[in-house]
Design a protein around this motif. Structure first.
Motif, PDB file in Angstrom:
ATOM      1  N   ILE A 182      -3.335 -13.491 -61.342  1.00 41.10           N
ATOM      2  CA  ILE A 182      -3.341 -12.086 -60.915  1.00 41.10           C
ATOM      3  C   ILE A 182      -2.168 -11.336 -61.536  1.00 41.10           C
ATOM      4  O   ILE A 182      -2.318 -10.206 -62.024  1.00 41.10           O
ATOM      5  N   ARG A 183      -0.996 -11.965 -61.548  1.00 41.69           N
ATOM      6  CA  ARG A 183       0.187 -11.317 -62.138  1.00 41.69           C
ATOM      7  C   ARG A 183      -0.049 -11.002 -63.604  1.00 41.69           C
ATOM      8  O   ARG A 183       0.282  -9.909 -64.093  1.00 41.69           O
ATOM      9  N   GLU A 184      -0.633 -11.956 -64.340  1.00 39.70           N
ATOM     10  CA  GLU A 184      -0.898 -11.726 -65.761  1.00 39.70           C
ATOM     11  C   GLU A 184      -1.878 -10.580 -65.961  1.00 39.70           C
ATOM     12  O   GLU A 184      -1.733  -9.777 -66.892  1.00 39.70           O
ATOM     13  N   ASP A 185      -2.880 -10.486 -65.080  1.00 34.37           N
ATOM     14  CA  ASP A 185      -3.835  -9.390 -65.193  1.00 34.37           C
ATOM     15  C   ASP A 185      -3.202  -8.044 -64.842  1.00 34.37           C
ATOM     16  O   ASP A 185      -3.584  -7.011 -65.394  1.00 34.37           O
ATOM     17  N   VAL A 194       0.128  -7.358 -65.331  1.00 33.42           N
ATOM     18  CA  VAL A 194       1.041  -7.058 -66.436  1.00 33.42           C
ATOM     19  C   VAL A 194       0.268  -6.576 -67.663  1.00 33.42           C
ATOM     20  O   VAL A 194       0.685  -5.644 -68.360  1.00 33.42           O
ATOM     21  N   SER A 195      -0.883  -7.189 -67.936  1.00 32.20           N
ATOM     22  CA  SER A 195      -1.666  -6.817 -69.121  1.00 32.20           C
ATOM     23  C   SER A 195      -2.396  -5.487 -68.952  1.00 32.20           C
ATOM     24  O   SER A 195      -2.862  -4.900 -69.923  1.00 32.20           O
ATOM     25  N   GLY A 196      -2.514  -5.037 -67.696  1.00 31.97           N
ATOM     26  CA  GLY A 196      -3.234  -3.801 -67.433  1.00 31.97           C
ATOM     27  C   GLY A 196      -4.690  -4.012 -67.070  1.00 31.97           C
ATOM     28  O   GLY A 196      -5.420  -3.051 -66.811  1.00 31.97           O
ATOM     29  N   ALA A 197      -5.153  -5.288 -67.047  1.00 36.97           N
ATOM     30  CA  ALA A 197      -6.537  -5.563 -66.650  1.00 36.97           C
ATOM     31  C   ALA A 197      -6.778  -5.116 -65.206  1.00 36.97           C
ATOM     32  O   ALA A 197      -7.885  -4.689 -64.861  1.00 36.97           O
ATOM     33  N   LEU A 198      -5.743  -5.223 -64.378  1.00 40.67           N
ATOM     34  CA  LEU A 198      -5.771  -4.666 -63.022  1.00 40.67           C
ATOM     35  C   LEU A 198      -4.824  -3.469 -63.041  1.00 40.67           C
ATOM     36  O   LEU A 198      -3.607  -3.632 -63.115  1.00 40.67           O
ATOM     37  N   ALA A 199      -5.384  -2.286 -63.014  1.00 39.42           N
ATOM     38  CA  ALA A 199      -4.597  -1.074 -63.248  1.00 39.42           C
ATOM     39  C   ALA A 199      -3.753  -0.696 -62.043  1.00 39.42           C
ATOM     40  O   ALA A 199      -4.107  -1.009 -60.896  1.00 39.42           O
ATOM     41  N   PRO A 200      -2.620  -0.010 -62.273  1.00 37.79           N
ATOM     42  CA  PRO A 200      -1.802   0.479 -61.169  1.00 37.79           C
ATOM     43  C   PRO A 200      -2.625   1.333 -60.211  1.00 37.79           C
ATOM     44  O   PRO A 200      -3.421   2.174 -60.639  1.00 37.79           O
ATOM     45  N   GLY A 201      -2.463   1.073 -58.920  1.00 40.94           N
ATOM     46  CA  GLY A 201      -3.177   1.825 -57.910  1.00 40.94           C
ATOM     47  C   GLY A 201      -4.523   1.244 -57.527  1.00 40.94           C
ATOM     48  O   GLY A 201      -5.113   1.656 -56.521  1.00 40.94           O
ATOM     49  N   SER A 202      -5.045   0.307 -58.323  1.00 39.14           N
ATOM     50  CA  SER A 202      -6.365  -0.242 -58.015  1.00 39.14           C
ATOM     51  C   SER A 202      -6.304  -1.154 -56.794  1.00 39.14           C
ATOM     52  O   SER A 202      -5.311  -1.843 -56.563  1.00 39.14           O
TER      53      SER A 202
END
Length: 229
Positions: free
Chosen positions: A14-17, A19-27
């Motif tokens: 989850i952390r890697e996703d 940091v990479s932006g796969a999970l966007a801020p606010g999602s």
């Protein structure tokens, strides 16, 4: 198998996703969806989200539950200030506590970094730079300090894009000078050289996104400080 993947592994994924932006801020981070995404049960996902909240990657919102955090520019700038304090300390500790194995790895990284800088491969240089700083942090001989520096580097990577330095060779000369001081056991020189290196590296950091548009508490003063460029 769903039940055999540890919360640590899920946390890393989850952390890697994030940091990479796969999970966007606010999602929103919905346990059921994340469990299906990583092929695990909801239990390790729940534990992972608690860990990531303690690290600052996740926040909890009223009526929304867990969400990817949305750092402000001030919070991002603070990370660079903290790095400027901790990395020189780590270099000084490494000068006093490094092992022959650490020195061998660091010398190999500096040699490779200088070689790649001559041939101009930015992707390789970013990876080598990360390995150099991670190895130096490990050489400090302090698990607590190493963990702090590792977490700090992850958060900086999340918040900032790093532009290729215009003089990559000079950056690796800095690394070489720090390594020489560490190899000689000169803690104060290692500290001073690392502080200067970090100061020179600041212009390559650019925020990945503008400050979040947040609803502020009217009783709380607005902080207008901006991240350094």
């Amino acid at each position: 198998m769903r039940g055999h993947i540890s919360a640590h592994a899920v946390c890393t994924a989850i952390r890697e996703d994030i940091v990479s932006g796969a999970l966007a801020p606010g999602s929103r981070l919905i346990e059921e969806i994340l469990a299906a995404r990583y092929g695990v049960s909801r239990v390790p996902v729940r534990e992972a989200l608690r860990t990531l909240q303690s690290e600052g990657f996740v926040t909890t919102r009223h009526h929304a539950g867990a969400c990817v955090a949305e750092p402000t520019e001030q919070e991002a700038a603070d990370l660079l200030d903290i790095r400027a304090l901790l990395e020189p300390l780590g270099a000084a500790r490494a000068a006093a506590r490094r092992s022959p194995a650490h020195l061998k790895v660091l010398r190999g990284l500096v040699r490779l970094g200088r070689e790649r800088a001559r041939h101009g491969n930015p992707a390789d240089l970013r990876q080598l730079d990360g390995w150099f700083h991670e190895t130096l942090a490990q050489a400090a001989g302090s698990p607590s300090l190493t963990a702090l520096l590792t977490q700090l580097r992850r958060k900086i990577e999340w918040m900032y894009a790093v532009e290729p330095p215009t003089r990559a060779g000079e950056s690796w000369d800095d690394h070489g000078a720090v390594l020489d001081a560490v190899a000689r056991g000169d803690a104060e020189r290692a500290r001073t050289l690392m502080a200067a290196h970090i100061e020179r590296s600041l212009p390559v950091y650019r925020l990945r996104r503008p400050a979040k548009a947040e609803v502020r508490d009217p009783k709380r003063p607005v902080n207008t400080a901006r991240a350094r460029s």
